[in-house]
Design an enzyme around this catalytic site. Structure first.
Site, PDB file in Angstrom:
ATOM      1  CG  ASP A  83      -2.103  -1.120   1.000  1.00  0.00           C
ATOM      2  OD1 ASP A  83      -2.521  -1.598   0.059  1.00  0.00           O
ATOM      3  OD2 ASP A  83      -2.531  -1.422   2.263  1.00  0.00           O
ATOM      4  CG  ASP A 125      -6.593  -1.421  -1.716  1.00  0.00           C
ATOM      5  OD1 ASP A 125      -6.833  -2.517  -1.607  1.00  0.00           O
ATOM      6  OD2 ASP A 125      -5.634  -0.732  -0.766  1.00  0.00           O
TER       7      ASP A 125
END
Length: 178
Positions: free
Chosen positions: A136, A154
């Site tokens: 991330d 995401d």
């Protein structure tokens, strides 16, 4: 409520693995997967985000490196190999289920939405297999308020779920059963 016509033997068979929008689903899922993986690989290995980051893009957006060993929003953190492989297995099962759903759908919006979720799930699944955690890197924050850190996979998943929710409201509560 209308009843189906004819006996079950006379009903048209639902495709299991390839349907009307399967090419669209495949192309969009692959494009999303490639963009997600290329971005992550460049940030981790090309730019060296662990050594050279964080990078402030805007006053409220930074590029940082976070290894997410759980699922969305860092839920269900897994610090063992068993947990890692269970999440990877769950990704495979969910992706197959979404693909079967996409092969049976009759709406371009549903197909596109499922493609985005599939591409995002595969992108995060590959991270889990390759790194043991999901990469991330986009961090939104305002002052001391910090929103979660996420990646392109995401974004695809959230956009796909939003499309499915929109379709369910637009088409009525029983549209998924058609």
């Amino acid at each position: 409520m209308s009843e189906p016509h004819g006996t079950p033997e006379q009903q048209p068979k639902q495709p299991l693995l390839w349907g009307r929008f399967s090419y669209l689903v495949l192309l969009v899922a692959l494009a999303g997967l490639v963009l997600d993986q290329a971005t992550k690989l460049w940030l981790v290995h090309g730019f060296g985000l662990a050594e050279n980051g964080p990078v402030q893009l805007l006053p409220a957006v930074d590029i940082v490196l976070v290894w997410n060993r759980g699922i969305s929003y860092g839920l269900f953190q897994q610090h063992s190999d068993l947990g890692r492989w269970l999440l990877a297995g769950l990704t495979v099962v969910v992706t197959v289920g979404l693909w079967v759903w996409s092969s049976r759908c009759h709406s371009r919006l549903v197909a596109l939405s499922l493609a985005l979720v599939i591409g995002g799930a595969l992108g995060n699944g590959i991270d889990r297999l390759a790194f043991g955690a999901v990469v991330d890197f986009v961090h939104f924050h305002l002052g001391s308020f910090s929103w979660y850190v996420f990646n392109l996979a995401d974004v695809w998943i959230v956009a796909g779920v939003a499309g499915l929710l929109y379709d369910s409201v637009r088409s009525g509560p029983n549209s998924a059963a058609k």
